[in-house]
Every structure is written in C-alpha cells, then in structure tokens.
Design a protein around this motif. Structure first.
Motif, PDB file in Angstrom:
ATOM      1  N   GLU A  37      -4.323  17.511   6.147  1.00 41.03           N
ATOM      2  CA  GLU A  37      -3.711  16.599   5.183  1.00 41.03           C
ATOM      3  C   GLU A  37      -3.859  17.100   3.751  1.00 41.03           C
ATOM      4  OE1 GLU A  37      -5.514  12.817   6.128  1.00 41.03           O
ATOM      5  OE2 GLU A  37      -3.822  12.284   7.417  1.00 41.03           O
ATOM      6  N   PHE A  38      -4.900  17.880   3.499  1.00 37.54           N
ATOM      7  CA  PHE A  38      -5.110  18.470   2.183  1.00 37.54           C
ATOM      8  C   PHE A  38      -4.058  19.537   1.888  1.00 37.54           C
ATOM      9  CE2 PHE A  38      -7.349  21.504  -0.662  1.00 37.54           C
ATOM     10  CZ  PHE A  38      -7.579  20.659  -1.727  1.00 37.54           C
ATOM     11  N   GLY A  39      -3.450  20.076   2.968  1.00 35.08           N
ATOM     12  CA  GLY A  39      -2.377  21.050   2.792  1.00 35.08           C
ATOM     13  C   GLY A  39      -2.572  22.362   3.507  1.00 35.08           C
ATOM     14  N   VAL A  40      -3.700  22.523   4.190  1.00 33.48           N
ATOM     15  CA  VAL A  40      -3.943  23.757   4.942  1.00 33.48           C
ATOM     16  C   VAL A  40      -3.180  23.652   6.258  1.00 33.48           C
ATOM     17  CG1 VAL A  40      -5.678  25.252   5.989  1.00 33.48           C
ATOM     18  CG2 VAL A  40      -6.236  23.973   3.902  1.00 33.48           C
ATOM     19  N   LYS A  41      -2.188  24.515   6.436  1.00 37.13           N
ATOM     20  CA  LYS A  41      -1.339  24.438   7.632  1.00 37.13           C
ATOM     21  C   LYS A  41      -1.485  25.668   8.531  1.00 37.13           C
ATOM     22  CE  LYS A  41       0.563  20.683   5.996  1.00 37.13           C
ATOM     23  NZ  LYS A  41       0.130  19.390   6.373  1.00 37.13           N
ATOM     24  N   ASP A  42      -2.099  26.745   8.020  1.00 36.78           N
ATOM     25  CA  ASP A  42      -2.254  27.974   8.786  1.00 36.78           C
ATOM     26  C   ASP A  42      -3.321  27.785   9.866  1.00 36.78           C
ATOM     27  OD1 ASP A  42      -1.905  30.868   9.265  1.00 36.78           O
ATOM     28  OD2 ASP A  42      -3.959  30.980   8.510  1.00 36.78           O
ATOM     29  N   PRO A  43      -2.964  27.985  11.144  1.00 40.98           N
ATOM     30  CA  PRO A  43      -3.919  27.765  12.229  1.00 40.98           C
ATOM     31  C   PRO A  43      -5.189  28.609  12.117  1.00 40.98           C
ATOM     32  CG  PRO A  43      -1.711  28.041  13.111  1.00 40.98           C
ATOM     33  CD  PRO A  43      -1.644  28.345  11.651  1.00 40.98           C
ATOM     34  N   VAL A  44      -5.056  29.857  11.694  1.00 41.05           N
ATOM     35  CA  VAL A  44      -6.228  30.732  11.568  1.00 41.05           C
ATOM     36  C   VAL A  44      -7.157  30.204  10.475  1.00 41.05           C
ATOM     37  CG1 VAL A  44      -7.000  33.066  10.969  1.00 41.05           C
ATOM     38  CG2 VAL A  44      -5.005  32.752  12.443  1.00 41.05           C
ATOM     39  N   ALA A 104     -12.932  16.961  14.545  1.00 41.48           N
ATOM     40  CA  ALA A 104     -11.540  16.513  14.551  1.00 41.48           C
ATOM     41  C   ALA A 104     -11.202  15.853  13.216  1.00 41.48           C
ATOM     42  CB  ALA A 104     -11.305  15.541  15.702  1.00 41.48           C
ATOM     43  N   LYS A 105     -12.099  15.027  12.716  1.00 36.44           N
ATOM     44  CA  LYS A 105     -11.882  14.365  11.426  1.00 36.44           C
ATOM     45  C   LYS A 105     -11.784  15.406  10.317  1.00 36.44           C
ATOM     46  CE  LYS A 105     -13.918  10.742   8.520  1.00 36.44           C
ATOM     47  NZ  LYS A 105     -13.896  11.392   7.252  1.00 36.44           N
ATOM     48  N   GLU A 106     -12.672  16.369  10.324  1.00 30.32           N
ATOM     49  CA  GLU A 106     -12.661  17.441   9.336  1.00 30.32           C
ATOM     50  C   GLU A 106     -11.352  18.232   9.413  1.00 30.32           C
ATOM     51  OE1 GLU A 106     -15.251  21.488   8.442  1.00 30.32           O
ATOM     52  OE2 GLU A 106     -16.126  19.925   9.703  1.00 30.32           O
ATOM     53  N   LEU A 107     -10.924  18.519  10.621  1.00 29.77           N
ATOM     54  CA  LEU A 107      -9.687  19.268  10.840  1.00 29.77           C
ATOM     55  C   LEU A 107      -8.476  18.519  10.270  1.00 29.77           C
ATOM     56  CD1 LEU A 107      -8.487  21.797  12.203  1.00 29.77           C
ATOM     57  CD2 LEU A 107      -8.453  20.515  14.343  1.00 29.77           C
ATOM     58  N   VAL A 108      -8.387  17.228  10.539  1.00 32.40           N
ATOM     59  CA  VAL A 108      -7.280  16.425  10.023  1.00 32.40           C
ATOM     60  C   VAL A 108      -7.336  16.357   8.499  1.00 32.40           C
ATOM     61  CG1 VAL A 108      -6.302  14.089   9.936  1.00 32.40           C
ATOM     62  CG2 VAL A 108      -6.966  15.086  12.131  1.00 32.40           C
ATOM     63  N   GLU A 109      -8.529  16.244   7.947  1.00 33.32           N
ATOM     64  CA  GLU A 109      -8.659  16.199   6.484  1.00 33.32           C
ATOM     65  C   GLU A 109      -8.152  17.490   5.845  1.00 33.32           C
ATOM     66  OE1 GLU A 109     -12.769  15.229   5.915  1.00 33.32           O
ATOM     67  OE2 GLU A 109     -12.410  13.088   6.192  1.00 33.32           O
ATOM     68  N   THR A 139       0.849  -1.185   0.000  1.00 36.75           N
ATOM     69  CA  THR A 139       0.000   0.000   0.000  1.00 36.75           C
ATOM     70  C   THR A 139       0.879   1.227   0.000  1.00 36.75           C
ATOM     71  OG1 THR A 139      -1.693  -1.181   1.246  1.00 36.75           O
ATOM     72  CG2 THR A 139      -1.811   1.221   1.235  1.00 36.75           C
ATOM     73  N   PHE A 140       0.627   2.122  -0.933  1.00 35.33           N
ATOM     74  CA  PHE A 140       1.360   3.384  -0.995  1.00 35.33           C
ATOM     75  C   PHE A 140       0.505   4.455  -0.348  1.00 35.33           C
ATOM     76  CE2 PHE A 140       2.253   7.411  -3.240  1.00 35.33           C
ATOM     77  CZ  PHE A 140       3.562   7.579  -2.816  1.00 35.33           C
ATOM     78  N   TRP A 141       1.026   5.081   0.672  1.00 35.17           N
ATOM     79  CA  TRP A 141       0.320   6.144   1.384  1.00 35.17           C
ATOM     80  C   TRP A 141       1.093   7.438   1.163  1.00 35.17           C
ATOM     81  CZ3 TRP A 141      -4.356   6.490   3.232  1.00 35.17           C
ATOM     82  CH2 TRP A 141      -4.691   7.542   4.077  1.00 35.17           C
ATOM     83  N   PRO A 142       0.591   8.326   0.300  1.00 31.13           N
ATOM     84  CA  PRO A 142       1.355   9.524  -0.083  1.00 31.13           C
ATOM     85  C   PRO A 142       1.403  10.621   0.974  1.00 31.13           C
ATOM     86  CG  PRO A 142      -0.787   9.544  -1.138  1.00 31.13           C
ATOM     87  CD  PRO A 142      -0.672   8.227  -0.408  1.00 31.13           C
ATOM     88  N   LYS A 143       0.679  10.455   2.048  1.00 35.91           N
ATOM     89  CA  LYS A 143       0.637  11.504   3.071  1.00 35.91           C
ATOM     90  C   LYS A 143       1.730  11.290   4.107  1.00 35.91           C
ATOM     91  CE  LYS A 143      -4.332  11.682   2.598  1.00 35.91           C
ATOM     92  NZ  LYS A 143      -5.594  11.351   3.236  1.00 35.91           N
ATOM     93  N   ASP A 144       2.309  12.401   4.565  1.00 35.54           N
ATOM     94  CA  ASP A 144       3.267  12.321   5.664  1.00 35.54           C
ATOM     95  C   ASP A 144       2.509  12.048   6.956  1.00 35.54           C
ATOM     96  OD1 ASP A 144       5.455  12.893   4.057  1.00 35.54           O
ATOM     97  OD2 ASP A 144       5.214  15.060   4.309  1.00 35.54           O
ATOM     98  N   PRO A 145       3.087  11.270   7.849  1.00 36.41           N
ATOM     99  CA  PRO A 145       2.419  11.047   9.141  1.00 36.41           C
ATOM    100  C   PRO A 145       2.408  12.328   9.962  1.00 36.41           C
ATOM    101  CG  PRO A 145       4.610  10.078   9.127  1.00 36.41           C
ATOM    102  CD  PRO A 145       4.356  10.579   7.741  1.00 36.41           C
ATOM    103  N   LEU A 146       1.408  12.459  10.802  1.00 33.39           N
ATOM    104  CA  LEU A 146       1.330  13.608  11.705  1.00 33.39           C
ATOM    105  C   LEU A 146       2.357  13.421  12.812  1.00 33.39           C
ATOM    106  CD1 LEU A 146      -2.551  13.934  12.047  1.00 33.39           C
ATOM    107  CD2 LEU A 146      -1.043  15.230  10.551  1.00 33.39           C
ATOM    108  N   ASP A 147       3.119  14.464  13.101  1.00 38.88           N
ATOM    109  CA  ASP A 147       4.092  14.376  14.191  1.00 38.88           C
ATOM    110  C   ASP A 147       3.526  15.057  15.437  1.00 38.88           C
ATOM    111  OD1 ASP A 147       4.505  17.170  13.956  1.00 38.88           O
ATOM    112  OD2 ASP A 147       6.342  16.938  12.806  1.00 38.88           O
TER     113      ASP A 147
END
Length: 74
Positions: free
Chosen positions: A51-58, A43-48, A4-12
């Motif tokens: 992972e989609f690429g939104v990193k800005d907390p605001v 929480a699920k929505e937030l992680v999605e 299985t190829f998982w293209p996402k980086d794991p959450l640290d």
C-alpha cells in the motif's frame, strides 16, 4: 455521520495472488505455518509495504525478510 475518505486503492485479485505467493514462500523458507501469528504479522507488513507503493515482488520479499535493515560490518 461524516464521510470517510480512503485514499488507497482496494486490493484486487491479482494483488492478493501476488501477496499470498510472497507470504507462502516466506513461510516455507522459515518453516512457519501460514496460520501462525508470525505469519499474520508478516502478512500485515507485506500489505503495508504494498500500500505504501512497493509493487516489485523481489523488493517486497526482501523487505519482509528485513534485508534492507541489515548493517554489514566492515
């Protein structure tokens, strides 16, 4: 068995700290228990979004608050 190829980086740890703090603020704002079903959905929505690429907390807070989906009436 295939690989299985998982293209996402794991959450640290830093990612988890950020996401948890955003979720806790959301729960406090809307008076929802952290263990409630609604909190789990957020929480699920937030992680999605993260992972989609939104990193800005605001921006993450605004996204789970649905502020981007509000349509203003003119």
């Amino acid at each position: 068995m295939g690989t299985t190829f998982w293209p996402k980086d794991p959450l640290d740890g830093n990612d988890m700290t950020l996401l948890t703090s955003i979720l806790r603020r959301w729960c406090e704002r809307y008076q929802v228990e952290l263990t409630a079903e609604e909190s789990s959905r957020k929480a699920k929505e937030l992680v999605e979004w993260f992972e989609f690429g939104v990193k800005d907390p605001v921006e993450l807070e605004e996204l789970i608050d649905d502020k981007y989906w509000l349509v203003s009436k003119i």
